[in-house]
Design a protein around this motif. Structure first.
Motif, PDB file in Angstrom:
ATOM      1  N   HIS A  40     -40.430 -31.904  60.060  1.00  0.00           N
ATOM      2  CA  HIS A  40     -39.547 -31.774  58.901  1.00  0.00           C
ATOM      3  C   HIS A  40     -38.684 -33.024  58.722  1.00  0.00           C
ATOM      4  O   HIS A  40     -38.565 -33.555  57.611  1.00  0.00           O
ATOM      5  N   ILE A  41     -38.097 -33.489  59.823  1.00  0.00           N
ATOM      6  CA  ILE A  41     -37.215 -34.660  59.725  1.00  0.00           C
ATOM      7  C   ILE A  41     -38.003 -35.898  59.331  1.00  0.00           C
ATOM      8  O   ILE A  41     -37.570 -36.690  58.481  1.00  0.00           O
ATOM      9  N   ARG A  42     -39.174 -36.071  59.911  1.00  0.00           N
ATOM     10  CA  ARG A  42     -39.989 -37.246  59.565  1.00  0.00           C
ATOM     11  C   ARG A  42     -40.496 -37.172  58.124  1.00  0.00           C
ATOM     12  O   ARG A  42     -40.543 -38.182  57.428  1.00  0.00           O
ATOM     13  N   ASN A  43     -40.844 -35.974  57.658  1.00  0.00           N
ATOM     14  CA  ASN A  43     -41.310 -35.831  56.286  1.00  0.00           C
ATOM     15  C   ASN A  43     -40.189 -36.024  55.266  1.00  0.00           C
ATOM     16  O   ASN A  43     -40.449 -36.304  54.089  1.00  0.00           O
ATOM     17  N   ASN A  44     -38.953 -35.829  55.729  1.00  0.00           N
ATOM     18  CA  ASN A  44     -37.787 -36.009  54.853  1.00  0.00           C
ATOM     19  C   ASN A  44     -36.941 -37.193  55.318  1.00  0.00           C
ATOM     20  O   ASN A  44     -35.720 -37.193  55.175  1.00  0.00           O
ATOM     21  N   GLU A  72     -32.120 -40.863  56.183  1.00  0.00           N
ATOM     22  CA  GLU A  72     -31.685 -42.265  56.151  1.00  0.00           C
ATOM     23  C   GLU A  72     -30.501 -42.439  55.206  1.00  0.00           C
ATOM     24  O   GLU A  72     -29.572 -43.200  55.498  1.00  0.00           O
ATOM     25  N   GLN A  73     -30.545 -41.718  54.091  1.00  0.00           N
ATOM     26  CA  GLN A  73     -29.474 -41.853  53.115  1.00  0.00           C
ATOM     27  C   GLN A  73     -28.165 -41.241  53.599  1.00  0.00           C
ATOM     28  O   GLN A  73     -27.100 -41.859  53.493  1.00  0.00           O
ATOM     29  N   ILE A  74     -28.243 -40.028  54.151  1.00  0.00           N
ATOM     30  CA  ILE A  74     -26.992 -39.364  54.537  1.00  0.00           C
ATOM     31  C   ILE A  74     -26.373 -39.973  55.796  1.00  0.00           C
ATOM     32  O   ILE A  74     -25.154 -39.904  55.986  1.00  0.00           O
ATOM     33  N   TYR A  75     -27.201 -40.597  56.649  1.00  0.00           N
ATOM     34  CA  TYR A  75     -26.674 -41.205  57.864  1.00  0.00           C
ATOM     35  C   TYR A  75     -26.594 -42.726  57.796  1.00  0.00           C
ATOM     36  O   TYR A  75     -26.131 -43.377  58.734  1.00  0.00           O
ATOM     37  N   GLY A  76     -27.067 -43.304  56.716  1.00  0.00           N
ATOM     38  CA  GLY A  76     -26.961 -44.749  56.540  1.00  0.00           C
ATOM     39  C   GLY A  76     -27.874 -45.561  57.427  1.00  0.00           C
ATOM     40  O   GLY A  76     -27.542 -46.696  57.784  1.00  0.00           O
ATOM     41  N   ASP A  85     -30.477 -48.068  58.073  1.00  0.00           N
ATOM     42  CA  ASP A  85     -31.064 -49.137  57.250  1.00  0.00           C
ATOM     43  C   ASP A  85     -32.142 -49.921  57.991  1.00  0.00           C
ATOM     44  O   ASP A  85     -32.660 -50.904  57.478  1.00  0.00           O
ATOM     45  N   THR A  86     -32.493 -49.456  59.191  1.00  0.00           N
ATOM     46  CA  THR A  86     -33.573 -50.103  59.946  1.00  0.00           C
ATOM     47  C   THR A  86     -34.426 -49.044  60.630  1.00  0.00           C
ATOM     48  O   THR A  86     -33.978 -47.906  60.864  1.00  0.00           O
ATOM     49  N   GLU A  87     -35.639 -49.401  60.966  1.00  0.00           N
ATOM     50  CA  GLU A  87     -36.546 -48.522  61.706  1.00  0.00           C
ATOM     51  C   GLU A  87     -35.944 -48.156  63.053  1.00  0.00           C
ATOM     52  O   GLU A  87     -36.043 -47.014  63.510  1.00  0.00           O
ATOM     53  N   GLU A  88     -35.284 -49.132  63.678  1.00  0.00           N
ATOM     54  CA  GLU A  88     -34.716 -48.920  65.012  1.00  0.00           C
ATOM     55  C   GLU A  88     -33.627 -47.847  64.988  1.00  0.00           C
ATOM     56  O   GLU A  88     -33.546 -47.014  65.907  1.00  0.00           O
ATOM     57  N   LYS A  89     -32.799 -47.838  63.942  1.00  0.00           N
ATOM     58  CA  LYS A  89     -31.713 -46.862  63.865  1.00  0.00           C
ATOM     59  C   LYS A  89     -32.264 -45.453  63.668  1.00  0.00           C
ATOM     60  O   LYS A  89     -31.762 -44.490  64.267  1.00  0.00           O
ATOM     61  N   PHE A  90     -33.285 -45.325  62.839  1.00  0.00           N
ATOM     62  CA  PHE A  90     -33.877 -44.009  62.624  1.00  0.00           C
ATOM     63  C   PHE A  90     -34.530 -43.498  63.899  1.00  0.00           C
ATOM     64  O   PHE A  90     -34.349 -42.331  64.271  1.00  0.00           O
ATOM     65  N   GLU A  91     -35.292 -44.348  64.580  1.00  0.00           N
ATOM     66  CA  GLU A  91     -35.968 -43.931  65.806  1.00  0.00           C
ATOM     67  C   GLU A  91     -34.962 -43.611  66.908  1.00  0.00           C
ATOM     68  O   GLU A  91     -35.182 -42.705  67.715  1.00  0.00           O
ATOM     69  N   ALA A  92     -33.859 -44.355  66.949  1.00  0.00           N
ATOM     70  CA  ALA A  92     -32.812 -44.063  67.939  1.00  0.00           C
ATOM     71  C   ALA A  92     -32.221 -42.682  67.680  1.00  0.00           C
ATOM     72  O   ALA A  92     -31.936 -41.919  68.616  1.00  0.00           O
ATOM     73  N   TYR A  93     -32.047 -42.334  66.416  1.00  0.00           N
ATOM     74  CA  TYR A  93     -31.545 -41.006  66.031  1.00  0.00           C
ATOM     75  C   TYR A  93     -32.522 -39.924  66.478  1.00  0.00           C
ATOM     76  O   TYR A  93     -32.118 -38.886  67.035  1.00  0.00           O
TER      77      TYR A  93
END
Length: 207
Positions: A163-167, A172-176, A178-186
């Motif tokens: 669900h998170i990956r599909n959305n 990315e928008q609500i948590y800001g 701006d990089t692949e690394e930040k999303f993967e760290a989350y």
């Protein structure tokens, strides 16, 4: 575990990327052969058809799960420590094989084409049997609830991740991010923590 030779694995890895990027229908055998550095006849020899190639890809990515689950079952660990390892196993597999799970989710949910999934289903049943034994250990020890539906636990873990990956754009928008690394760290920290807390809360015997 299904065994593939080096050239077959190379073809499967190329097919995985193309199926994920262009969709099953959009990725041609010709393009797969070109990117893998082989001729079409070799793909036909190894796999027979594009549908059979997809089936082989699914088996390639899922057939080693049994060995990893057996390792967790055999470890001398408290029940909740085994749950930590189980959740880590599922999360690491999905994060490492994002393309594969994207393909599987689409193909198995849309039923657009008929795939011979008997081998995959047999592997899945074997893995589920081992998973149930891990849950049963915790129940026998009086640590886990006895009314839990064990088969829904992997679905809860994987459903949250998918669900998170599909959305992703929304998160990315609500948590800001701006990089692949930040999303993967989350995904590897906050999401993993949330899933572990959720599964442990479901399993905990409050009596």
């Amino acid at each position: 575990m299904t065994e593939f030779n080096e050239k077959q694995i190379e073809i499967l890895q190329v097919a995985e990327k193309l199926f994920a990027d262009e969709g099953f229908d959009g990725a041609s055998i010709r393009t797969i052969a070109k990117d893998a550095g082989v001729n079409i006849a070799m793909i036909s020899y190894y796999f027979g058809s594009k549908e059979k190639l997809l089936e082989a890809l699914i088996m390639y990515r899922t057939s080693d799960m049994k060995m990893q689950l057996e390792s967790i079952l055999g470890d001398d660990l408290p029940p909740f420590d085994k749950i930590d390892r189980l959740v880590d196993l599922y999360i690491n597999r999905i994060n490492r094989h994002k393309c594969m799970y994207q393909i599987m989710h689409f193909e198995l949910s849309t039923k657009k084409r008929i795939l011979s999934m008997e081998s995959f289903m047999n592997v899945k049943k074997e893995n589920t049997a081992i998973f149930r034994k891990i849950i049963q250990e915790g129940q026998d020890a009086g640590v886990f609830r006895t009314d839990i539906i064990a088969d829904l636990i992997p679905a809860t873990v994987m459903g949250t991740l998918v669900h998170i990956r599909n959305n992703r754009a929304y998160f990315e928008q609500i948590y800001g991010f701006d990089t692949e690394e930040k999303f993967e760290a989350y995904m590897n920290t906050e999401v993993t923590k949330h899933i572990k807390q959720t599964i442990k809360a479901l399993l905990a015997n409050e009596n």
